[in-house]
Scaffold this motif. Structure first.
Motif, PDB file in Angstrom:
ATOM      1  N   ALA A 257       0.840  -1.206   0.000  1.00 20.84           N
ATOM      2  CA  ALA A 257       0.000   0.000   0.000  1.00 20.84           C
ATOM      3  C   ALA A 257       0.873   1.252   0.000  1.00 20.84           C
ATOM      4  CB  ALA A 257      -0.923  -0.001   1.209  1.00 20.84           C
ATOM      5  N   ALA A 258       1.969   1.229   0.746  1.00 19.91           N
ATOM      6  CA  ALA A 258       2.881   2.376   0.782  1.00 19.91           C
ATOM      7  C   ALA A 258       3.533   2.591  -0.581  1.00 19.91           C
ATOM      8  CB  ALA A 258       3.946   2.160   1.854  1.00 19.91           C
ATOM      9  N   ILE A 259       3.959   1.499  -1.220  1.00 19.08           N
ATOM     10  CA  ILE A 259       4.581   1.600  -2.543  1.00 19.08           C
ATOM     11  C   ILE A 259       3.595   2.194  -3.549  1.00 19.08           C
ATOM     12  CG2 ILE A 259       5.494   0.256  -4.476  1.00 19.08           C
ATOM     13  CD1 ILE A 259       6.579  -1.733  -2.333  1.00 19.08           C
ATOM     14  N   GLN A 260       2.369   1.684  -3.534  1.00 17.96           N
ATOM     15  CA  GLN A 260       1.360   2.170  -4.482  1.00 17.96           C
ATOM     16  C   GLN A 260       1.024   3.632  -4.221  1.00 17.96           C
ATOM     17  OE1 GLN A 260      -1.580  -0.894  -3.668  1.00 17.96           O
ATOM     18  NE2 GLN A 260      -1.194  -1.865  -5.641  1.00 17.96           N
ATOM     19  N   TYR A 261       0.927   4.000  -2.943  1.00 12.07           N
ATOM     20  CA  TYR A 261       0.601   5.395  -2.626  1.00 12.07           C
ATOM     21  C   TYR A 261       1.701   6.328  -3.104  1.00 12.07           C
ATOM     22  CZ  TYR A 261      -1.003   9.481  -0.096  1.00 12.07           C
ATOM     23  OH  TYR A 261      -1.450  10.750   0.217  1.00 12.07           O
ATOM     24  N   LEU A 262       2.939   5.965  -2.865  1.00 12.13           N
ATOM     25  CA  LEU A 262       4.056   6.817  -3.283  1.00 12.13           C
ATOM     26  C   LEU A 262       4.140   6.905  -4.803  1.00 12.13           C
ATOM     27  CD1 LEU A 262       6.857   5.737  -0.779  1.00 12.13           C
ATOM     28  CD2 LEU A 262       5.496   7.821  -0.742  1.00 12.13           C
ATOM     29  N   SER A 263       3.880   5.809  -5.481  1.00 14.41           N
ATOM     30  CA  SER A 263       3.970   5.830  -6.947  1.00 14.41           C
ATOM     31  C   SER A 263       2.886   6.710  -7.566  1.00 14.41           C
ATOM     32  CB  SER A 263       3.860   4.404  -7.497  1.00 14.41           C
ATOM     33  OG  SER A 263       2.555   3.887  -7.279  1.00 14.41           O
ATOM     34  N   LEU A 264       1.723   6.796  -6.893  1.00 15.76           N
ATOM     35  CA  LEU A 264       0.634   7.625  -7.410  1.00 15.76           C
ATOM     36  C   LEU A 264       0.835   9.108  -7.098  1.00 15.76           C
ATOM     37  CD1 LEU A 264      -2.468   5.426  -6.484  1.00 15.76           C
ATOM     38  CD2 LEU A 264      -1.609   5.905  -8.783  1.00 15.76           C
ATOM     39  N   ASN A 265       1.576   9.405  -6.037  1.00 17.94           N
ATOM     40  CA  ASN A 265       1.691  10.789  -5.590  1.00 17.94           C
ATOM     41  C   ASN A 265       3.086  11.377  -5.771  1.00 17.94           C
ATOM     42  OD1 ASN A 265      -0.991  11.522  -4.024  1.00 17.94           O
ATOM     43  ND2 ASN A 265      -0.511   9.387  -3.561  1.00 17.94           N
ATOM     44  N   TYR A 266       3.976  10.620  -6.400  1.00 18.82           N
ATOM     45  CA  TYR A 266       5.317  11.140  -6.607  1.00 18.82           C
ATOM     46  C   TYR A 266       5.903  10.542  -7.878  1.00 18.82           C
ATOM     47  CZ  TYR A 266      10.299  11.967  -6.061  1.00 18.82           C
ATOM     48  OH  TYR A 266      11.590  12.347  -6.281  1.00 18.82           O
ATOM     49  N   SER A 267       6.533  11.355  -8.679  1.00 19.68           N
ATOM     50  CA  SER A 267       7.273  10.888  -9.840  1.00 19.68           C
ATOM     51  C   SER A 267       8.462  11.812 -10.056  1.00 19.68           C
ATOM     52  CB  SER A 267       6.386  10.852 -11.096  1.00 19.68           C
ATOM     53  OG  SER A 267       5.964  12.155 -11.440  1.00 19.68           O
ATOM     54  N   GLU A 268       9.449  11.338 -10.818  1.00 14.95           N
ATOM     55  CA  GLU A 268      10.680  12.103 -11.016  1.00 14.95           C
ATOM     56  C   GLU A 268      10.462  13.395 -11.794  1.00 14.95           C
ATOM     57  OE1 GLU A 268      13.821  11.573  -9.935  1.00 14.95           O
ATOM     58  OE2 GLU A 268      13.090   9.924  -8.724  1.00 14.95           O
ATOM     59  N   ASP A 269       9.446  13.406 -12.643  1.00 17.82           N
ATOM     60  CA  ASP A 269       9.283  14.559 -13.529  1.00 17.82           C
ATOM     61  C   ASP A 269       8.249  15.567 -13.033  1.00 17.82           C
ATOM     62  OD1 ASP A 269       7.131  12.966 -13.805  1.00 17.82           O
ATOM     63  OD2 ASP A 269       7.150  12.872 -16.004  1.00 17.82           O
ATOM     64  N   GLN A 270       7.807  15.427 -11.767  1.00 18.56           N
ATOM     65  CA  GLN A 270       6.886  16.428 -11.242  1.00 18.56           C
ATOM     66  C   GLN A 270       7.210  16.724  -9.790  1.00 18.56           C
ATOM     67  OE1 GLN A 270       3.153  14.231 -11.732  1.00 18.56           O
ATOM     68  NE2 GLN A 270       2.930  14.240  -9.516  1.00 18.56           N
ATOM     69  N   GLU A 271       6.976  17.973  -9.385  1.00 18.59           N
ATOM     70  CA  GLU A 271       7.266  18.356  -8.002  1.00 18.59           C
ATOM     71  C   GLU A 271       6.261  17.710  -7.075  1.00 18.59           C
ATOM     72  OE1 GLU A 271       7.676  22.343  -5.190  1.00 18.59           O
ATOM     73  OE2 GLU A 271       7.104  22.506  -7.301  1.00 18.59           O
ATOM     74  N   SER A 272       6.750  17.141  -5.976  1.00 20.68           N
ATOM     75  CA  SER A 272       5.880  16.492  -5.004  1.00 20.68           C
ATOM     76  C   SER A 272       5.614  17.435  -3.849  1.00 20.68           C
ATOM     77  CB  SER A 272       6.529  15.210  -4.490  1.00 20.68           C
ATOM     78  OG  SER A 272       5.793  14.680  -3.429  1.00 20.68           O
ATOM     79  N   ASP A 273       4.428  17.298  -3.250  1.00 15.46           N
ATOM     80  CA  ASP A 273       4.145  18.091  -2.060  1.00 15.46           C
ATOM     81  C   ASP A 273       4.533  17.324  -0.794  1.00 15.46           C
ATOM     82  OD1 ASP A 273       2.244  16.165  -2.193  1.00 15.46           O
ATOM     83  OD2 ASP A 273       0.516  17.508  -2.017  1.00 15.46           O
ATOM     84  N   MET A 274       5.272  16.237  -0.966  1.00 14.31           N
ATOM     85  CA  MET A 274       5.800  15.509   0.183  1.00 14.31           C
ATOM     86  C   MET A 274       7.166  16.057   0.563  1.00 14.31           C
ATOM     87  SD  MET A 274       4.866  11.554  -0.685  1.00 14.31           S
ATOM     88  CE  MET A 274       3.428  11.172  -1.679  1.00 14.31           C
ATOM     89  N   ASP A 275       7.480  15.942   1.856  1.00 16.19           N
ATOM     90  CA  ASP A 275       8.769  16.381   2.343  1.00 16.19           C
ATOM     91  C   ASP A 275       9.871  15.497   1.757  1.00 16.19           C
ATOM     92  OD1 ASP A 275      11.025  16.055   4.542  1.00 16.19           O
ATOM     93  OD2 ASP A 275      10.096  18.035   4.807  1.00 16.19           O
ATOM     94  N   ALA A 276      10.931  16.116   1.217  1.00 19.08           N
ATOM     95  CA  ALA A 276      11.993  15.372   0.536  1.00 19.08           C
ATOM     96  C   ALA A 276      12.707  14.409   1.478  1.00 19.08           C
ATOM     97  CB  ALA A 276      12.990  16.346  -0.083  1.00 19.08           C
ATOM     98  N   ASP A 277      12.964  14.832   2.726  1.00 22.60           N
ATOM     99  CA  ASP A 277      13.647  13.963   3.686  1.00 22.60           C
ATOM    100  C   ASP A 277      12.800  12.746   4.022  1.00 22.60           C
ATOM    101  OD1 ASP A 277      15.821  15.632   3.787  1.00 22.60           O
ATOM    102  OD2 ASP A 277      15.119  16.737   5.557  1.00 22.60           O
ATOM    103  N   ILE A 278      11.489  12.981   4.175  1.00 17.93           N
ATOM    104  CA  ILE A 278      10.590  11.858   4.475  1.00 17.93           C
ATOM    105  C   ILE A 278      10.555  10.880   3.307  1.00 17.93           C
ATOM    106  CG2 ILE A 278       8.158  11.248   4.775  1.00 17.93           C
ATOM    107  CD1 ILE A 278       7.828  13.684   6.529  1.00 17.93           C
ATOM    108  N   LEU A 279      10.475  11.410   2.099  1.00  9.00           N
ATOM    109  CA  LEU A 279      10.477  10.547   0.921  1.00  9.00           C
ATOM    110  C   LEU A 279      11.734   9.695   0.863  1.00  9.00           C
ATOM    111  CD1 LEU A 279       9.087  12.737  -1.995  1.00  9.00           C
ATOM    112  CD2 LEU A 279       8.255  10.502  -1.293  1.00  9.00           C
ATOM    113  N   LEU A 280      12.883  10.317   1.135  1.00 10.01           N
ATOM    114  CA  LEU A 280      14.150   9.598   1.077  1.00 10.01           C
ATOM    115  C   LEU A 280      14.186   8.484   2.117  1.00 10.01           C
ATOM    116  CD1 LEU A 280      16.978   9.320  -0.094  1.00 10.01           C
ATOM    117  CD2 LEU A 280      17.774  11.019   1.563  1.00 10.01           C
ATOM    118  N   LYS A 281      13.703   8.779   3.333  1.00  7.59           N
ATOM    119  CA  LYS A 281      13.688   7.767   4.389  1.00  7.59           C
ATOM    120  C   LYS A 281      12.816   6.578   3.994  1.00  7.59           C
ATOM    121  CE  LYS A 281      14.449  10.898   8.318  1.00  7.59           C
ATOM    122  NZ  LYS A 281      13.830  11.521   9.520  1.00  7.59           N
ATOM    123  N   ILE A 282      11.635   6.880   3.481  1.00  7.71           N
ATOM    124  CA  ILE A 282      10.703   5.809   3.115  1.00  7.71           C
ATOM    125  C   ILE A 282      11.275   4.965   1.984  1.00  7.71           C
ATOM    126  CG2 ILE A 282       8.445   5.307   2.131  1.00  7.71           C
ATOM    127  CD1 ILE A 282       7.365   7.736   3.618  1.00  7.71           C
TER     128      ILE A 282
END
Length: 458
Positions: free
Chosen positions: A380-405
């Motif tokens: 579920a975490a993988i699917q959520y991140l893939s839907l809300n984050y991609s390399e070619d668009q700015e994410s509204d998630m915190d960069a440090d949190i994304l890196l940790k996950i």
């Protein structure tokens, strides 16, 4: 001869009592007959009990249970006594399966639920709970027990009482009712039971979610136990209908469950409660999607700036803890997954090398159950991140949190892949591989990860 005479005399007394409780008799006569009958019956005299059951005035018992409908001309019979008379009579029948499962007994369930009183000094409430446990075994009994008003009465007692036995029986009744109903529905469709189960779920989940979010005692873990048993067992089509029937109400108790789960995961837990919490989380993700759990990963820029301006030594707020909960959960689940997979890998390696391995059936059963559960949460975490984050668009998630996950997920997937390669290399047949639940779950999550985030795998 004396014994025969005694039995005959008792039979005659029972006949007189049955005459006293007949509908044509005045209430005072019925009171006397009902009061005497339990004293004349013995559990080993099945024929006599059956005769009393066949001649019982169940409408009058209903009046005794709902005491506001009974008028005593003398006014000398207190309401608790009236209830006790009815409960004692019903308790005589509840010991016998053929009587307890009858429609006449099932029809008494709603009235019985109204006599439940918290911290009851008499045995009335406990005896009523025992009767309800015996009666709610057939389809008719379960449909009656699943009535929202009945369920509410039992839940309120179980939550409010300070009496340990009453609380234990209350939760046992809730658990057994839903377990039996789900078991019947898995065997075959029963429209009346399906409908009753669907309409009972809001009452159940609303009450349990409030306890999970607000209580900080053993009641919290009794609630967790019921949730972890009921949620995996409810037929998926009923959960889907329930979800569609009232989205606003569902979202409210989902937030309470999220709060309660966050509190539990944030403390040191016995493995039993940690496993139950993960089972509940995995079921909710399956039924309601990942947004209710992971949505706090998406913080607006203004929220981020507010958080950054807070003094470094300030105490974290409950809101901060709620925002960070998904990261905590993913980390805990990933660590638990890696520990179990390392143990599985080590055991299988020893077996492959024909070394002596100490058999721990309980641990192996837990691993076979919990590895797929952990994988469901990580998927579920993988699917959520893939839907809300991609390399070619700015994410509204915190960069440090994304890196940790992403780091945690990648490290875990490497261990999954290592075990999967070893399993595939050492398995001699496709049938053996298909029967390996750990391998099947591993292949599923690896396939998903390769499709979404696979470029980070070693």
């Amino acid at each position: 001869m004396a014994a025969h005479s005694s039995t005959a005399e008792r039979s005659a007394e029972i006949d007189r009592c049955l005459e006293l409780i007949s509908p044509a008799q005045p209430d005072e006569s019925k009171f006397v007959g009902m009061l005497l009958l339990p004293r004349l019956l013995s559990h080993d005299q099945v024929d006599l009990v059956q005769r009393v059951f066949d001649g019982m005035n169940f409408k009058f018992i209903e009046r005794l249970l709902r005491t506001s409908a009974v008028d005593s001309e003398t006014g000398q019979v207190p309401e608790p006594v009236l209830r006790e008379i009815a409960i004692n009579v019903l308790a005589c029948f509840a010991h016998y399966e053929n009587m307890a499962s009858s429609k006449m007994m099932a029809d008494r369930i709603p009235a019985l639920s109204t006599v439940l009183k918290e911290d009851d000094k008499s045995d009335g409430t406990r005896e009523a709970l025992h009767i309800l446990l015996c009666v709610s075994v057939t389809k008719e009994g379960l449909v009656r027990m699943l009535d929202p008003d009945v369920l509410k009465n039992v839940m309120e007692l179980a939550v409010a009482t300070k009496n340990g036995q009453e609380q234990e029986l209350g939760f046992q009744l809730i658990h057994s009712t839903f377990a039996r109903a789900c078991h019947m529905l898995h065997e075959k469709p029963i429209p009346s039971l399906e409908s009753a189960l669907k309409y009972s779920l809001p009452t159940l989940f609303t009450a349990l979610s409030k306890v999970l979010a607000n209580n900080q005692d053993k009641l919290k873990f009794k609630t967790l136990n019921v949730l972890s048993s009921v949620l995996p067992d409810v037929p998926s089509e009923i959960m889907q209908k329930f979800k569609e029937s009232g989205q606003d109400k569902v979202s409210r108790w989902l937030q309470d469950l999220r709060s309660g789960l966050r509190q539990i995961f944030s403390t040191r837990l016995d493995v039993k409660y940690r496993d139950q919490s993960m089972v509940v989380t995995a079921c909710l993700l399956q039924y309601f999607g990942p947004d209710w759990l992971f949505s706090t990963l998406r913080k607006t820029k203004s929220e981020r700036r507010k958080s950054e301006k807070k003094p470094a030594n300030s105490a974290p707020s409950s809101n901060d803890a709620d925002v960070k909960f998904p990261v905590l959960l993913i980390h805990l689940v990933a660590v638990e997954t890696r520990v179990m997979l390392d143990d599985i890998h080590e055991r299988r390696l020893k077996l492959h090398n024909q070394e002596v391995v100490e058999v721990d059936a309980e641990k192996e059963m837990r691993q076979e159950t919990m590895v797929p559960v952990c994988f469901e949460i990580l998927e579920a975490a993988i699917q959520y991140l893939s839907l809300n984050y991609s390399e070619d668009q700015e994410s509204d998630m915190d960069a440090d949190i994304l890196l940790k996950i992403r780091t945690v997920l990648t490290d875990t997937m490497n261990i999954v892949m290592e075990l999967l390669r070893f399993t595939q290399d050492t398995t001699t047949s496709d049938d053996e591989l298909e029967g390996d639940m750990i391998a099947q779950a591993s292949m599923r999550i690896v396939a998903l990860y390769l499709a979404e985030e696979g470029y980070e795998l070693e």
